[in-house]
Design a protein around this motif. Sequence first.
Motif, PDB file in Angstrom:
ATOM      1  N   GLU A 242       0.712  -0.930  -0.004  1.00  0.00           N
ATOM      2  CA  GLU A 242      -0.145   0.174  -0.463  1.00  0.00           C
ATOM      3  C   GLU A 242       0.795   1.517   0.210  1.00  0.00           C
ATOM      4  N   ALA A 243       1.707   1.079   0.834  1.00  0.00           N
ATOM      5  CA  ALA A 243       3.066   2.241   0.591  1.00  0.00           C
ATOM      6  C   ALA A 243       3.120   2.719  -0.297  1.00  0.00           C
ATOM      7  N   LEU A 244       3.698   1.914  -1.176  1.00  0.00           N
ATOM      8  CA  LEU A 244       4.677   1.245  -2.672  1.00  0.00           C
ATOM      9  C   LEU A 244       3.249   2.266  -3.449  1.00  0.00           C
ATOM     10  N   ALA A 245       2.725   1.737  -3.873  1.00  0.00           N
ATOM     11  CA  ALA A 245       1.176   2.161  -4.523  1.00  0.00           C
ATOM     12  C   ALA A 245       0.946   3.829  -4.130  1.00  0.00           C
ATOM     13  N   LEU A 246       0.991   4.234  -2.716  1.00  0.00           N
ATOM     14  CA  LEU A 246       1.033   5.729  -2.682  1.00  0.00           C
ATOM     15  C   LEU A 246       2.169   6.671  -3.220  1.00  0.00           C
ATOM     16  N   GLU A 247       3.242   5.901  -3.142  1.00  0.00           N
ATOM     17  CA  GLU A 247       4.454   6.505  -3.451  1.00  0.00           C
ATOM     18  C   GLU A 247       3.982   6.714  -4.741  1.00  0.00           C
ATOM     19  N   ALA A 248       3.976   6.098  -5.746  1.00  0.00           N
ATOM     20  CA  ALA A 248       4.119   5.650  -6.896  1.00  0.00           C
ATOM     21  C   ALA A 248       3.217   6.965  -7.109  1.00  0.00           C
ATOM     22  N   GLY A 249       1.304   7.186  -6.294  1.00  0.00           N
ATOM     23  CA  GLY A 249       0.847   8.065  -7.082  1.00  0.00           C
ATOM     24  C   GLY A 249      -0.504   7.735  -6.441  1.00  0.00           C
ATOM     25  N   GLN A 250      -1.150   6.564  -6.223  1.00  0.00           N
ATOM     26  CA  GLN A 250      -2.422   6.469  -5.647  1.00  0.00           C
ATOM     27  C   GLN A 250      -2.371   5.044  -4.907  1.00  0.00           C
ATOM     28  N   GLY A 251      -2.854   5.241  -3.687  1.00  0.00           N
ATOM     29  CA  GLY A 251      -3.197   4.431  -3.394  1.00  0.00           C
ATOM     30  C   GLY A 251      -4.517   3.145  -2.962  1.00  0.00           C
ATOM     31  N   LEU A 252      -4.260   2.269  -2.537  1.00  0.00           N
ATOM     32  CA  LEU A 252      -5.085   0.516  -2.956  1.00  0.00           C
ATOM     33  C   LEU A 252      -6.415   1.037  -2.331  1.00  0.00           C
ATOM     34  N   TYR A 253      -6.947   2.133  -1.538  1.00  0.00           N
ATOM     35  CA  TYR A 253      -7.958   2.807  -0.441  1.00  0.00           C
ATOM     36  C   TYR A 253      -7.792   4.593  -0.321  1.00  0.00           C
ATOM     37  N   ASP A 254      -9.337   4.913  -1.198  1.00  0.00           N
ATOM     38  CA  ASP A 254      -9.133   6.576  -0.376  1.00  0.00           C
ATOM     39  C   ASP A 254     -10.539   6.883   0.739  1.00  0.00           C
ATOM     40  N   GLY A 255     -10.375   5.291   1.589  1.00  0.00           N
ATOM     41  CA  GLY A 255     -12.090   6.004   2.549  1.00  0.00           C
ATOM     42  C   GLY A 255     -13.192   5.851   2.655  1.00  0.00           C
ATOM     43  N   ASP A 256     -13.313   4.536   1.318  1.00  0.00           N
ATOM     44  CA  ASP A 256     -15.051   4.821   1.248  1.00  0.00           C
ATOM     45  C   ASP A 256     -14.729   3.369   1.249  1.00  0.00           C
ATOM     46  N   PRO A 257     -15.764   3.450   1.821  1.00  0.00           N
ATOM     47  CA  PRO A 257     -15.162   1.883   1.850  1.00  0.00           C
ATOM     48  C   PRO A 257     -15.321   0.432   0.545  1.00  0.00           C
ATOM     49  N   THR A 258     -16.538   1.526  -0.064  1.00  0.00           N
ATOM     50  CA  THR A 258     -17.464   0.312  -0.980  1.00  0.00           C
ATOM     51  C   THR A 258     -16.267   0.472  -2.485  1.00  0.00           C
ATOM     52  N   LYS A 259     -15.079   1.069  -2.500  1.00  0.00           N
ATOM     53  CA  LYS A 259     -13.790   1.112  -3.461  1.00  0.00           C
ATOM     54  C   LYS A 259     -12.487   0.645  -2.866  1.00  0.00           C
ATOM     55  N   ALA A 327      14.030   6.233   9.041  1.00  0.00           N
ATOM     56  CA  ALA A 327      13.940   7.270   7.667  1.00  0.00           C
ATOM     57  C   ALA A 327      12.334   6.885   7.298  1.00  0.00           C
ATOM     58  N   PHE A 328      12.432   8.147   6.647  1.00  0.00           N
ATOM     59  CA  PHE A 328      11.209   8.053   5.459  1.00  0.00           C
ATOM     60  C   PHE A 328      11.243   6.455   4.920  1.00  0.00           C
ATOM     61  N   LEU A 329       9.680   6.131   3.977  1.00  0.00           N
ATOM     62  CA  LEU A 329       9.883   5.399   3.049  1.00  0.00           C
ATOM     63  C   LEU A 329      10.570   6.068   1.797  1.00  0.00           C
ATOM     64  N   PRO A 330      11.435   5.713   1.409  1.00  0.00           N
ATOM     65  CA  PRO A 330      11.833   6.362   0.144  1.00  0.00           C
ATOM     66  C   PRO A 330      10.627   6.977  -0.936  1.00  0.00           C
ATOM     67  N   VAL A 337       2.753   6.763   3.185  1.00  0.00           N
ATOM     68  CA  VAL A 337       1.952   6.006   3.989  1.00  0.00           C
ATOM     69  C   VAL A 337       1.329   5.086   4.668  1.00  0.00           C
ATOM     70  N   PRO A 338       0.665   4.326   4.426  1.00  0.00           N
ATOM     71  CA  PRO A 338      -0.064   4.258   5.222  1.00  0.00           C
ATOM     72  C   PRO A 338      -0.529   4.158   6.966  1.00  0.00           C
ATOM     73  N   THR A 339      -1.106   4.020   7.432  1.00  0.00           N
ATOM     74  CA  THR A 339      -1.160   4.039   8.845  1.00  0.00           C
ATOM     75  C   THR A 339      -1.516   2.525   9.082  1.00  0.00           C
ATOM     76  N   GLY A 340      -1.026   2.291  10.439  1.00  0.00           N
ATOM     77  CA  GLY A 340      -1.740   1.387  10.596  1.00  0.00           C
ATOM     78  C   GLY A 340      -1.944   0.413  11.934  1.00  0.00           C
ATOM     79  N   GLY A 341      -1.609  -0.546  12.504  1.00  0.00           N
ATOM     80  CA  GLY A 341      -1.505  -1.227  13.793  1.00  0.00           C
ATOM     81  C   GLY A 341      -3.307  -0.968  14.345  1.00  0.00           C
ATOM     82  N   GLY A 342      -3.539  -0.820  15.797  1.00  0.00           N
ATOM     83  CA  GLY A 342      -5.028  -1.226  16.387  1.00  0.00           C
ATOM     84  C   GLY A 342      -5.473  -0.865  17.229  1.00  0.00           C
ATOM     85  N   ASN A 343      -6.461  -0.975  17.519  1.00  0.00           N
ATOM     86  CA  ASN A 343      -7.741   0.371  17.854  1.00  0.00           C
ATOM     87  C   ASN A 343      -8.366  -0.686  19.345  1.00  0.00           C
TER      88      ASN A 343
END
Length: 463
Positions: A242-259, A327-330, A337-343
């Motif tokens: 997911e981080a690599l896709a974001l760095e390339a310009g667009q993530g796998l998910y944008d916050g809309d759970p239907t897409k 360091a930051f991911l290049p 980067v995506p956030t991660g971990g638990g709530n």
Amino acid sequence: MPPIFRPRLFALLLVAVLSFAAAGCGQGGRPTGDSAPTNAAPTSQSAGAPPAETASSRPVELTFFYPVGVTGPLTEIMNGLVDEFNRTHPGIRVKPVFTGNYADNTAKIVTALKGGNPPDVVISLSQDLAYLREIDAIQPFDDLFAKTDPALRFDPQDFFPAFMLNSQMEGKTWGIPFQRSTPVMYYNKTALKEAGLDPEKPPETWDELVDAAKKTMRRENGKVARWGVEIPISGVSTWLFEALALEAGQGLYDGDPTKVFVDTPAAKRAMQWLVDLSHREGVMPEGVIDWSAASTDFTAGKTVFLYHSTGSLSAILKQANFDVGVAFLPKDKQYGVPTGGGNFYILKGIPEAHKEAAWTFVQWMVSPEIAARWSIDTGYAPVRKAATETDRWKQYVAERPQAEVALRQLEYAHPEFAPYQRPQGQKIVADAIQAVLTGAATVDDAFARAQQDADRILQKVAR
């Protein structure tokens, strides 16, 4: 979208999540590097005969499920905190239940719900929010905010906004951030110095990473003795991809759970670069790299650059016998980067007294001092600003400046992959990634098929 907790759908969801856990057993999500007992319940009662208890004087007993997703003795740390809470809150007794890795944890929560015996409070993936809402498993915290303990200084506005991205939905707060993270790049400063590179200037772009990896690799007798870089993407995890896709310009998910966005130029560019690191550049081992094995390779000096969770920071610093940089991911086109971990989540269907006791427990666990201690002991990022203002945290980062990298990287953070039917959807994407890594499919074919399969699932939920 309203909750859809119907018996038939719930049965289908249960099958899906159990299949997901089986596929990722021992390595799902961010796999566990820990092996503590499954039921480690601390006691707060002193030795000797217990005092007589009446029904009204007995403490409220809470069952607390939690997973471990990174390297290090986190079960010991968690159980120690719960034991301290029990000692200082005689009216509440929390029983911690270690549930394995994140995938196992999700499956056990759903199984307990199906059996009509849900835990009271859990830590589950922040990206499980839409899924837990979908099966009507959790209740919002908003009505509890007015019932805060002033001494614990709870303030929903104090949490870092990036960590709330996977914590709020439909105008309500369903999860309270706790063991949260971003991926970071660990690197061997000693290896960079030996190669004539500035150890205080790690690679900032994909091209710079490849160049530095080539210069710091080491071969002995014609074989690789030290790899340039390892990016572990194993089991059902898509996090680092997911981080690599974001760095390339667009993530796998944008916050809309239907897409979801799998068959895109950015995702396919990221996938091709990941393959090229092994097949064209020769700086990374071929095939699927295991999450836990990669961190072990790094601390053993067998790889120079490592993509991993900031939650592994404390363990890596303790285990490495060289100077560790973080360091930051290049970036490619951008940092990301995506956030991660638990709530923390409070389950539905529990008695009101348990709900209020669970809220007291959650407030205590995310209070500034406890949140700072948890971050220092584990490496997870502090989830709220007040934790970073404690003397304990300030002293720690003065000694370990690596701990601040994840917080600075939050400026470029995005929500983690969290559509409806998340476990099944994530497995579809992970299978596509691994098919490409193992040579079983091309990038175009694997990602087109994954997009179609994911869309089909989401369309069924929408109906």
